[in-house]
Design a protein around this motif. Structure first.
Motif, PDB file in Angstrom:
ATOM      1  N   MET A 254       0.941  -1.160   0.089  1.00 39.74           N
ATOM      2  CA  MET A 254       0.094  -0.045  -0.094  1.00 39.74           C
ATOM      3  C   MET A 254       1.005   1.197  -0.138  1.00 39.74           C
ATOM      4  O   MET A 254       2.143   1.077   0.147  1.00 39.74           O
ATOM      5  N   GLN A 255       0.340   2.368  -0.103  1.00 41.70           N
ATOM      6  CA  GLN A 255       0.936   3.667  -0.199  1.00 41.70           C
ATOM      7  C   GLN A 255       1.528   4.066   1.214  1.00 41.70           C
ATOM      8  O   GLN A 255       0.775   3.772   2.123  1.00 41.70           O
ATOM      9  N   HIS A 257       3.982   6.846   3.519  1.00 37.74           N
ATOM     10  CA  HIS A 257       4.396   8.316   3.694  1.00 37.74           C
ATOM     11  C   HIS A 257       5.773   8.129   4.784  1.00 37.74           C
ATOM     12  O   HIS A 257       6.038   7.044   5.291  1.00 37.74           O
ATOM     13  N   ASP A 263      -0.769   9.210   6.656  1.00 38.19           N
ATOM     14  CA  ASP A 263      -1.485   8.812   5.322  1.00 38.19           C
ATOM     15  C   ASP A 263      -0.646   9.078   3.797  1.00 38.19           C
ATOM     16  O   ASP A 263      -0.101  10.097   3.875  1.00 38.19           O
ATOM     17  N   GLY A 264      -0.334   8.034   3.298  1.00 43.87           N
ATOM     18  CA  GLY A 264       0.513   8.183   2.265  1.00 43.87           C
ATOM     19  C   GLY A 264      -0.084   8.736   0.861  1.00 43.87           C
ATOM     20  O   GLY A 264       0.603   8.715  -0.109  1.00 43.87           O
ATOM     21  N   SER A 265      -1.559   9.154   1.033  1.00 49.32           N
ATOM     22  CA  SER A 265      -2.164   9.286  -0.208  1.00 49.32           C
ATOM     23  C   SER A 265      -1.527  10.918  -0.925  1.00 49.32           C
ATOM     24  O   SER A 265      -1.883  11.096  -1.970  1.00 49.32           O
ATOM     25  N   THR A 266      -0.901  11.548  -0.132  1.00 49.53           N
ATOM     26  CA  THR A 266      -0.188  12.807  -0.654  1.00 49.53           C
ATOM     27  C   THR A 266       1.272  12.568  -1.413  1.00 49.53           C
ATOM     28  O   THR A 266       1.755  13.436  -2.102  1.00 49.53           O
ATOM     29  N   CYS A 267       1.674  11.367  -1.097  1.00 46.01           N
ATOM     30  CA  CYS A 267       2.878  10.902  -1.710  1.00 46.01           C
ATOM     31  C   CYS A 267       2.674  10.592  -3.279  1.00 46.01           C
ATOM     32  O   CYS A 267       1.557  10.097  -3.609  1.00 46.01           O
ATOM     33  N   THR A 268       3.833  10.460  -4.121  1.00 43.70           N
ATOM     34  CA  THR A 268       3.788  10.155  -5.416  1.00 43.70           C
ATOM     35  C   THR A 268       3.699   8.720  -5.565  1.00 43.70           C
ATOM     36  O   THR A 268       3.991   7.778  -4.396  1.00 43.70           O
ATOM     37  N   ALA A 269       3.187   8.262  -6.679  1.00 41.90           N
ATOM     38  CA  ALA A 269       2.612   6.615  -6.812  1.00 41.90           C
ATOM     39  C   ALA A 269       3.908   5.887  -6.480  1.00 41.90           C
ATOM     40  O   ALA A 269       4.982   5.996  -6.980  1.00 41.90           O
ATOM     41  N   ARG A 285       3.277  14.942  -3.976  1.00 42.00           N
ATOM     42  CA  ARG A 285       2.782  15.199  -5.042  1.00 42.00           C
ATOM     43  C   ARG A 285       2.410  16.692  -5.039  1.00 42.00           C
ATOM     44  O   ARG A 285       2.396  17.358  -4.157  1.00 42.00           O
TER      45      ARG A 285
END
Length: 432
Positions: A254-255, A257, A263-269, A285
């Motif tokens: 999973m993504q 950080h 939460d890793g959603s702000t990180c690049t894919a 990002r």
């Protein structure tokens, strides 16, 4: 760092520093910039505000975000010339139609070109120099209001590039470019720091760009890290094949950080999904607020040959600073010839620290100062050079002793700015 209110109400990106300047100029033309430079007695340029100290502060500040001359791509010279305030994310967008790219990016695409260059901000990779090494030329305005253009043929060009903001108002920068490429990013977790120390050179050279993240938490035999591996999909970096494990550390599913629990959603894919260089080399990002919010950063560079022993020294001293630490990052940066670059003639390992500010995590005033001093003391035997835009103990570092070209740089600064218009309190503390 300061808790004082700003006369202009302006703060840096992290919110840990309030600018003392009494006025901020916002010119939109080169003539306005020249007039401001001629009349000022103490002025600095305000960029993307990602520095964590008073390095950019002065009696007056100049914000160049309103000065936007046309971006120029030169296919023959393989350069792109951009306004000084342009972010690296915007440079990437401008290069995309031409199928071109930059050699490297820092962990944040939000930072401005001129400010990053002036402080030798960097990305990662044993073959990648800091961002200033891509500079092919630039334009600046001096205290006489003259517009000066310099390039790699200019005498003392290697001294002019990493200027620390002390030579003039940089208005445009030309960057060398390369052909477009794609990156895939893989994250591996729970790699013991014992293994990192034993295999540091191999790990940092395993791909085009590599970062090791750790909190230095736990006993020595329990300290672990994440490894972020960014591979070129064309194989030109001769990187190791990505697999289900890396040195027995499992691949993430999973993504992630860099800071545990965020939460890793702000990180690049991640997860090995290929994508454009500009959407993988940064950790964060472009469309999101970077990192974790309130924070302070420090970073120190040692010679690559000393990297394993320096890491061991930090691990042994962790009890003296880990309580203030959000996360630490270990990277490699190639050597260069830029006079005031922390990588001047020295391939380097970078040890970055993201700190809780004193007001958070239950820390008493001065705890951050104590933590930074502990890191510098641990790294002391390895001649550490600090990142110019981040927090370090001036009493524990001598720029004169650390930089072979120090006297030449000081002489040049005094020659180009004899009245010290672009020098400030930060300069006085660190350079005298």
């Amino acid at each position: 760092m300061t808790d004082a209110a700003s006369a202009t109400g302006e703060q840096n990106w992290a919110g840990n520093y309030a600018y003392r300047a009494s006025q901020i100029h916002r010119p939109t033309t080169i003539d306005e910039i020249a007039a401001i430079a001629q009349s000022a007695t103490s002025i600095r340029v305000l960029g993307s505000r990602h520095s964590f100290t008073d390095i950019v502060d002065a009696d007056e500040l100049i914000d160049l975000s309103g000065y936007q001359p046309k971006i120029h791509f030169d296919a023959d010279a393989q350069t792109i010339t951009v306004p000084a305030s342009t972010t690296y994310g915007d440079v990437a967008q401008s290069l995309a139609p031409y199928g071109m790219a930059l050699r490297n990016l820092a962990s944040l695409p939000h930072i401005s070109v001129a400010g990053s260059v002036a402080t030798a901000t960097h990305g990662s990779g044993i073959g990648n120099g800091n961002l200033a090494t891509s500079v092919a030329g630039f334009e600046y305005v001096n205290t006489a209001g003259e517009i000066i253009s310099v390039d790699r043929s200019t005498p003392d060009f290697d001294g002019l590039v990493v200027s620390l903001g002390a030579l003039g108002i940089v208005t445009a920068v030309s960057l060398g470019v390369v052909f477009d490429y794609q990156i895939e990013q893989h994250v591996y977790g729970d790699l013991p720091l014992d293994v990192v120390g034993d295999q540091l050179a191999m790990i940092l050279g395993a791909a085009y760009s590599v970062s090791v993240f750790t909190t230095f938490a736990g006993s020595l035999d329990g300290q672990v890290g994440q490894v972020w591996i960014k591979r070129r999909t064309d194989g030109s970096d001769r990187s190791m094949d990505a697999g289900a494990t890396f040195l027995d550390a499992p691949a993430a599913t999973m993504q992630h950080h860099p800071i545990p629990g965020v939460d890793g959603s702000t990180c690049t894919a991640q997860l090995g999904v290929p994508g454009p260089w500009a959407d993988r080399l940064p950790h964060f990002r472009m469309g999101f607020t970077p990192s974790a919010g309130n924070e302070v950063q420090s970073e120190f560079f040692v010679g690559s040959v000393d990297g394993p022993l320096a890491l061991e020294a930090l691990r042994n001293a962790a009890d003296d600073f880990a309580d203030r630490l959000m996360v630490s990052e270990v990277r490699a940066v190639a050597a260069d010839e830029l006079w005031m670059s922390p990588q001047y003639r020295r391939p380097s390992v970078a040890f970055h620290f993201t700190w809780h500010p004193d007001s958070e995590a239950g820390g008493a005033a001065g705890d951050l100062v104590r933590a930074v001093a502990a890191v510098q003391e641990a790294l002391g035997p390895f001649a550490p050079r600090p990142h110019w835009g981040k927090v370090f103990d001036a009493d524990g570092f001598s720029a004169r002793d650390s930089y072979e070209m120090f006297d030449d740089f000081i002489d040049m600064a005094q020659r180009l700015d004899p009245h010290g218009v672009f020098r400030n309190d930060w300069w006085a503390r660190h350079f005298g």
